[in-house]
Write a protein that holds these residues in place. Structure first.
Motif: not given
Length: 135
Positions: A50-72
């Motif tokens: 689901t994470w991959r399909a929704m492309a959440c890494e665009r904001c939260h980073g491929a390692a979920q450590e944050g980019m535009v969006g916060p670190s998950l």
């Protein structure tokens, strides 16, 4: 006492299971199961997909450590499961987080998505491609 010993044994065997604090749940109700950091149970794998399909890494980073969006990885150390669901499903539009309650995939897999991200936050699941345990 037995639960604490079994948990240590699972860690020593390379199987890390997250069980809610202060409960003696059976292993089959663990939030997620991990082996070798990249093999997970089917429930958790659905969350990663689901994470991959929704492309959440665009904001939260491929390692979920944050980019535009916060670190998950950091956020899931403090958010409850209910708070997580509210943020994902209702969004935080003022902070740039869209709502995903209109996505059938997200709605159907919200518990799996939480399990995956909680495993990342706990350090049990490594970033990158995952496989199902036993396959």
């Amino acid at each position: 006492m037995y639960t604490r010993f079994a948990g240590r044994l699972a860690v020593a065997a390379g199987l890390i299971c997250h069980v809610a604090p202060a409960t003696a749940q059976a292993a089959d109700t663990a939030l997620y199961q991990v082996s070798d950091g990249s093999k997970v149970d089917g429930h958790t794998l659905a969350g990663w997909r689901t994470w991959r399909a929704m492309a959440c890494e665009r904001c939260h980073g491929a390692a979920q450590e944050g980019m535009v969006g916060p670190s998950l990885v950091g956020s899931l150390k403090v958010l409850s499961k209910e708070q997580f669901k509210e943020v994902v499903l209702k969004g935080r539009i003022e902070k740039g987080m869209p709502n995903f309650d209109g996505s059938k995939m997200v709605a159907d897999n919200i518990d799996s998505l939480y399990a995956y991200l909680k495993g990342r936050s706990d350090g049990a699941i490594q970033p990158g491609r995952l496989q199902e345990i036993g396959k």
